[in-house]
Design a protein around this motif. Sequence first.
Motif, PDB file in Angstrom:
ATOM      1  N   ASN A  91       0.844  -1.200   0.000  1.00 33.23           N
ATOM      2  CA  ASN A  91       0.000   0.000   0.000  1.00 33.23           C
ATOM      3  C   ASN A  91       0.878   1.249   0.000  1.00 33.23           C
ATOM      4  O   ASN A  91       1.266   1.763   1.045  1.00 33.23           O
ATOM      5  N   THR A 119      -2.508   4.135   0.162  1.00 33.12           N
ATOM      6  CA  THR A 119      -3.527   3.931   1.184  1.00 33.12           C
ATOM      7  C   THR A 119      -2.890   3.735   2.557  1.00 33.12           C
ATOM      8  O   THR A 119      -1.939   2.959   2.711  1.00 33.12           O
ATOM      9  N   VAL A 143      -6.618   2.164   7.065  1.00 31.56           N
ATOM     10  CA  VAL A 143      -7.773   2.015   6.170  1.00 31.56           C
ATOM     11  C   VAL A 143      -7.966   0.549   5.800  1.00 31.56           C
ATOM     12  O   VAL A 143      -9.095   0.082   5.634  1.00 31.56           O
ATOM     13  N   LEU A 186     -13.327  -2.442  -1.024  1.00 29.35           N
ATOM     14  CA  LEU A 186     -12.968  -1.031  -0.957  1.00 29.35           C
ATOM     15  C   LEU A 186     -12.769  -0.459  -2.359  1.00 29.35           C
ATOM     16  O   LEU A 186     -12.903   0.744  -2.577  1.00 29.35           O
ATOM     17  N   PHE A 215     -10.024  -0.126  -3.914  1.00 26.66           N
ATOM     18  CA  PHE A 215      -8.808   0.664  -4.000  1.00 26.66           C
ATOM     19  C   PHE A 215      -7.663  -0.130  -4.625  1.00 26.66           C
ATOM     20  O   PHE A 215      -6.616   0.443  -4.942  1.00 26.66           O
ATOM     21  N   GLU A 241      -2.081  -1.500  -5.556  1.00 25.38           N
ATOM     22  CA  GLU A 241      -2.941  -0.323  -5.651  1.00 25.38           C
ATOM     23  C   GLU A 241      -3.411  -0.084  -7.086  1.00 25.38           C
ATOM     24  O   GLU A 241      -2.700  -0.381  -8.041  1.00 25.38           O
ATOM     25  N   THR A 257      -7.431   5.496  -8.008  1.00 25.48           N
ATOM     26  CA  THR A 257      -8.754   5.703  -7.417  1.00 25.48           C
ATOM     27  C   THR A 257      -9.341   7.056  -7.778  1.00 25.48           C
ATOM     28  O   THR A 257     -10.467   7.367  -7.390  1.00 25.48           O
ATOM     29  N   ASN A 307     -11.837   8.503  -4.914  1.00 26.18           N
ATOM     30  CA  ASN A 307     -12.480   7.582  -3.977  1.00 26.18           C
ATOM     31  C   ASN A 307     -11.613   7.233  -2.784  1.00 26.18           C
ATOM     32  O   ASN A 307     -12.081   6.544  -1.864  1.00 26.18           O
ATOM     33  N   ASN A 308     -10.356   7.686  -2.809  1.00 22.48           N
ATOM     34  CA  ASN A 308      -9.436   7.392  -1.707  1.00 22.48           C
ATOM     35  C   ASN A 308      -8.619   8.646  -1.432  1.00 22.48           C
ATOM     36  O   ASN A 308      -7.396   8.660  -1.581  1.00 22.48           O
ATOM     37  N   GLY A 339      -5.400   8.933   0.630  1.00 21.89           N
ATOM     38  CA  GLY A 339      -5.178   7.588   1.149  1.00 21.89           C
ATOM     39  C   GLY A 339      -5.981   7.261   2.386  1.00 21.89           C
ATOM     40  O   GLY A 339      -5.724   6.244   3.046  1.00 21.89           O
ATOM     41  N   GLY A 377      -9.365   6.813   2.476  1.00 23.70           N
ATOM     42  CA  GLY A 377     -10.607   6.127   2.175  1.00 23.70           C
ATOM     43  C   GLY A 377     -11.801   7.038   1.998  1.00 23.70           C
ATOM     44  O   GLY A 377     -12.930   6.567   1.864  1.00 23.70           O
ATOM     45  N   ARG A 419     -14.224   9.893   0.035  1.00 22.17           N
ATOM     46  CA  ARG A 419     -14.630  10.097  -1.345  1.00 22.17           C
ATOM     47  C   ARG A 419     -14.995  11.552  -1.598  1.00 22.17           C
ATOM     48  O   ARG A 419     -15.737  12.160  -0.812  1.00 22.17           O
TER      49      ARG A 419
END
Length: 567
Positions: free
Chosen positions: A264, A267, A271, A299, A301, A326, A329, A353-354, A357, A359, A361
Motif C-alpha cells: 500500500n 492507502t 484504512v 474497498l 482501491f 494499488e 482511485t 475515492n481514496n 489515502g 478512504g 470520497r
Amino acid sequence: IPSIGDVILYGTHEVSEEDIREKIGLRRGTTFQEYMIKEAKEKVKLLYQEKGFFFVEIDTVSKKSAENLMNIHMRISEGKKVGIKEIRFSGNKIFSTGDLKEQMETNAESWISFIDESGIYKKDILRLDMFRLEGYYQDNGYIRVRILEPKININKKNKEISIFISIEEGARYRIGKISTEANEIISEDEILKSIQIKSKDIYSMSKIRAGVLGIAELYSERGYAYADVNPVVKVNDKTRTVDLSIEIDNGRKVYVGEISVIGNTRTLDRVIRREFRLMEGELFDSVKLKRSKQRINNLQFFEDVKIDTRRGKESDLIDIITTVTERPTGSINVGAGFSSNENLIFNAGISQNNFLGRGQRVVFSTNLSSRRTDFNLSLTDPRILDTEILGGIDAFNRKTDFFSYKARTTGGGVRFGKSLSEFDWIGINYKYDDIEITDVSSTAGSAYLKNGSRVTSRISPTFINDTRDDFLNPSSGSRHVVRFGLAGLGGAKFHKMNYEGSYYRPLVGKLVGMVHGTISWADGYGDESLPIFERYYMGGPRSLRGYTIKNIGPKDDEGNPLGGNQS
C-alpha cells in the motif's frame, strides 16, 4: 580455455532470434565447453517442436578467433509446421470420443487453428492430458482405469501427426462404508455431512478431496488452522466398493499473531486494517479471514488483494500477511454525445475515492444539455475516526426542462450511516431544497402545476442488505435497498418509499446472471398533493431506452408530461 564470443543465427523466420538466444543461454564471455553446442541444439530443436516444426534441422560451426573467443554459427532449416490431424481412442466403451477430447488440452487442427494455435503437439501437455483422462475416469467410479502410453505417428510426406490412445476402463466402483472418529470439537454427523459423498454413491476422487477440504475448513473455523484430515480408502474388488475412513488430527488451537500489510504505497495502513474481522491475539477463524479479504477487496482501491498465512514466532500463533496492489482511485472524465430528446449532451466530472489515502470520497460532476444543467458536489467519509459510522455532505444546483414546466433546484444535505451487522447497514439523510418552477403555460396552470418557488425539507432513512461477493464484479449474492422519505419539516409535505433489488447467480463458466428491479411510490399528505417536481418520470437512457418522458405517463391537455406517483 576459450570464452564464448558471438552467437550468430541464420535462417530464423518462424521463431524470433530473441527467443532462441534466451532459450540457449549462451552468454558472451562465459567459459566455452564442447557440450554447450549439443545442449544448445537440443534446446532450439525443442523450442521449434513446441511450435509445431518437427522437421527442423540445426547445423552448428564454432570458430576460434585471435582474441581466444569461440564464435558460434548456428544455421537453422525450419521446415514446415506439422499439425495434429486426428486424435483417436480405443477401448473406450463408457465415454464417447467427444467426451474424452473435452478433457484434453491437446486437440486436432481446426479452421481456427491459425488464431488460437491449436493442433500443435506438445509432449509435456499430452503427458498431463493422460493424467486428466485418468482423473476423469476415476471421478466417475473407474478407479482401475489404465491409460496406456499414447502412440504418436508422424507422416513426413503430408506433414501430419496422428495420436492414438488406448484405454482399459475396468469396472465402476461405488462408495461402501464411510466412517470417522468423533471428537469433542466437531460431531460425527457434522463431519460426515461435509464429505459431500454418501454410501452407494459412485466413487469420485474430486468429491472426496472437496470433502476433506470442507472438514479442514470446519476445524479452521474453530481455531485449528493446522488440522490434518486424511482420507483412507479400502478397495473391495469383489463387491466393487470402496470403504472410506476419515482420520483427523486436529492439532492444537492457534491464535492470530502479527497482521502485516504490504504494497500500500498510497492507502494508509489503518484504512486496510479496519476492514479485518480478525484481531491480533484472537482465536484464528478461516471464515473471518475470508470475509476480511472480501471487505478489503470491496474497498475498490486495489487491483489485487492476497492474504497469506505462516507460522508465527510461537507454535500456537499464525501470522497473516496481506499484500495489495494499488489501483488508480481518482478520475477525470469528459464526454459528449447527441440525443434526439436532449440534443447535444456534455458531461464532466472529477472524483477521488481514496482522498489522501484515507478512504474518503470526493466527487464533483456536471451534466449539460438542452434540457438539463446539473452541478453536484459530494464529500463522504465512510468511517469517521475509524468507527463504523459514515458521514457525508452534498450540494447541488440542477435545472431541468420537463416540457410542461422548468424546474431549478438548489440545495444540499448531510448523511450519516452505520453498519448493523456484517451485511446490513442503516443510514439517515437530511436534505434541503429550494425549487423554482417556471414556464408553466396559462392553459396548463392549476393548483397542482403553477409557477412559483417552494422549499422542501426532508429526512430519509435507508436500509441496505448487501451479500454480494464482489462489489465491482459480483458473481453471487444480492443487494436490497429500502428507502423512505418524509418531507414536511418546512415547505412541501409528502412521503416517498422505494425498494431496489439485485440478484447475482453464476450460470455457466464465468457467465453471471443478474436480475434487477425497482419499485417506487410517493404521495402528499395533510391536504397537500404530491408536488410536480417530486413526481416520477420515465424515458431516456437512464430509465427506459427508446422513449422520452413525453411518451410515458400522464400528460396535460397540450400533451406535456405531468409525471406519476408510482414507478
